[in-house]
Design a protein around this motif. Structure first.
Motif, PDB file in Angstrom:
ATOM      1  N   SER A   1     -47.624  19.850  35.466  1.00  0.00           N
ATOM      2  CA  SER A   1     -47.011  20.002  34.137  1.00  0.00           C
ATOM      3  C   SER A   1     -47.830  19.339  33.049  1.00  0.00           C
ATOM      4  CB  SER A   1     -45.592  19.398  34.149  1.00  0.00           C
ATOM      5  OG  SER A   1     -44.764  20.064  35.060  1.00  0.00           O
ATOM      6  N   ALA A   2     -49.147  19.478  33.132  1.00  0.00           N
ATOM      7  CA  ALA A   2     -50.006  18.780  32.181  1.00  0.00           C
ATOM      8  C   ALA A   2     -50.512  19.659  31.040  1.00  0.00           C
ATOM      9  CB  ALA A   2     -51.210  18.173  32.914  1.00  0.00           C
TER      10      ALA A   2
ATOM     11  N   LYS B   1     -47.019  13.816  27.373  1.00  0.00           N
ATOM     12  CA  LYS B   1     -46.456  13.360  28.654  1.00  0.00           C
ATOM     13  C   LYS B   1     -45.295  12.395  28.479  1.00  0.00           C
ATOM     14  CE  LYS B   1     -50.024   9.805  28.828  1.00  0.00           C
ATOM     15  NZ  LYS B   1     -51.296   9.391  29.464  1.00  0.00           N
ATOM     16  N   GLU B   2     -45.296  11.613  27.381  1.00  0.00           N
ATOM     17  CA  GLU B   2     -44.239  10.622  27.188  1.00  0.00           C
ATOM     18  C   GLU B   2     -42.859  11.273  27.140  1.00  0.00           C
ATOM     19  OE1 GLU B   2     -46.869  10.972  25.231  1.00  0.00           O
ATOM     20  OE2 GLU B   2     -48.113   9.204  25.689  1.00  0.00           O
TER      21      GLU B   2
ATOM     22  N   HIS C   1     -51.544  11.173  35.892  1.00  0.00           N
ATOM     23  CA  HIS C   1     -52.001  11.554  34.561  1.00  0.00           C
ATOM     24  C   HIS C   1     -53.301  12.360  34.642  1.00  0.00           C
ATOM     25  CE1 HIS C   1     -49.150   8.717  32.577  1.00  0.00           C
ATOM     26  NE2 HIS C   1     -49.253   8.122  33.760  1.00  0.00           N
TER      27      HIS C   1
ATOM     28  N   TYR D   1     -45.548   9.636  38.618  1.00  0.00           N
ATOM     29  CA  TYR D   1     -46.316  10.389  37.631  1.00  0.00           C
ATOM     30  C   TYR D   1     -47.809  10.158  37.832  1.00  0.00           C
ATOM     31  CZ  TYR D   1     -41.805  10.820  35.348  1.00  0.00           C
ATOM     32  OH  TYR D   1     -40.477  11.100  35.093  1.00  0.00           O
TER      33      TYR D   1
ATOM     34  N   PRO E   1     -43.932  19.468  25.464  1.00  0.00           N
ATOM     35  CA  PRO E   1     -44.739  20.046  26.556  1.00  0.00           C
ATOM     36  C   PRO E   1     -44.070  21.297  27.092  1.00  0.00           C
ATOM     37  CG  PRO E   1     -43.547  18.117  27.321  1.00  0.00           C
ATOM     38  CD  PRO E   1     -43.326  18.184  25.839  1.00  0.00           C
TER      39      PRO E   1
ATOM     40  N   VAL F   1     -48.797  15.005  34.638  1.00  0.00           N
ATOM     41  CA  VAL F   1     -48.486  15.131  33.217  1.00  0.00           C
ATOM     42  C   VAL F   1     -49.753  14.954  32.393  1.00  0.00           C
ATOM     43  CG1 VAL F   1     -46.077  14.418  33.421  1.00  0.00           C
ATOM     44  CG2 VAL F   1     -47.852  12.673  33.143  1.00  0.00           C
ATOM     45  N   GLY F   2     -49.707  15.475  31.179  1.00  0.00           N
ATOM     46  CA  GLY F   2     -50.846  15.365  30.269  1.00  0.00           C
ATOM     47  C   GLY F   2     -50.376  15.461  28.833  1.00  0.00           C
ATOM     48  N   TYR F   3     -50.323  16.688  28.310  1.00  0.00           N
ATOM     49  CA  TYR F   3     -49.933  16.940  26.921  1.00  0.00           C
ATOM     50  C   TYR F   3     -48.506  16.444  26.664  1.00  0.00           C
ATOM     51  CZ  TYR F   3     -48.603  19.804  22.840  1.00  0.00           C
ATOM     52  OH  TYR F   3     -48.135  20.241  21.629  1.00  0.00           O
TER      53      TYR F   3
END
Length: 256
Positions: A7-8, A57-58, A77, A75, A22, A53-55
């Motif tokens: 899901s990045a 992600k927070e 990254h 998680y 995201p 996660v990436g874009y």
């Protein structure tokens, strides 16, 4: 079995839906896509979720924290979005054994459990769902090339001239052998490390690979119109289930 969710990505094709969130948090029929993914994975036995996660992600981390419905979340990254094979390498240190993998932008109502069962029965190094798609759409996917016996001889990512219309969907199971293959993958013409290229390396090295025909449906939510199509599919399914339940409702018991 551990389950990895990718899901990045930035979801540029889904804009404007992803301008401030995201892709995994885009809602389909009132539910974020990633929750639908989580629910599918828990239903077939996932005992740990590892989310790449990436874009933005927070937003995902703040929303789900360290567990979902009692199942722990870890998680990983992906600081640069360099393809699915690159994304998988971000979880290498977290994986203990065979694992499931689902793309975080797919809505499934399909026979996912069959993939897990087949992979374990055959001790395959990779197993995945495949579906027949229209030939004009096959270039959007990883496509299988098979021989006259139906055996997979090659997997090609987004081919300009697809050898078939048999496409990989967004659900897989792997042994840790996939990590070695991902390390060997070279960047494609698109500048990414492609997962189908890693699977193809497993095939060429003689590893056991299983492809299972999909029963049911799935929608790859790549564009806004795909989100609309997924919502329509879910509502149609709910309506059908309600109608079936009404038909099967008991009319009452006879009294002696």
């Amino acid at each position: 079995m551990q389950a990895v969710v990718l899901s990045a990505g930035m979801g540029t094709r889904l804009r404007p839906l992803t301008e401030d969130k995201p892709k995994a948090l885009v809602e389909v029929d009132g539910c974020p896509i990633i929750e639908d993914v989580f629910d599918n994975l828990l239903e077939i036995g996932a005992d740990e979720l590892i989310v790449v996660v990436g874009y933005l992600k927070e937003q995902i981390i703040d929303r789900y924290g360290d567990s979902y419905r009692g199942v722990p979340i870890t998680y990983a990254h992906q600081r640069e979005q360099l393809g699915l094979a690159h994304a998988i390498l971000q979880v290498e240190s977290f994986i203990d054994d065979d694992f499931m993998l689902m793309l975080g932008d797919n809505v499934f109502r399909a026979n996912l459990g069959d993939v897990v069962n087949r992979q374990q029965e055959d001790r395959a190094d990779a197993a995945f769902l495949v579906e027949q798609v229209p030939y004009e759409e096959a270039s959007r996917y990883g496509v299988l090339d098979t021989n006259e016996y139906g055996e997979i001889v090659e997997v090609i990512e987004k081919p300009a001239e697809p050898p078939s219309n048999l496409a990989m969907t967004g659900f897989y199971t792997f042994t840790p052998a996939i990590f070695h293959a991902c390390h060997l993958v070279q960047r494609s013409d698109r500048g990414e490390y492609e997962l189908p290229d890693a699977i193809d390396l497993l095939i060429q090295s003689g590893r056991t690979i299983d492809a299972i025909r999909m029963e049911g449906w799935r929608v790859d939510v790549g564009y806004p119109e795909d989100r609309d199509r997924a919502e329509e599919q879910l509502r149609d399914q709910s309506s059908h289930a309600a109608a079936t339940a009404e038909t099967e409702r008991p009319t009452g018991a006879e009294v002696d």
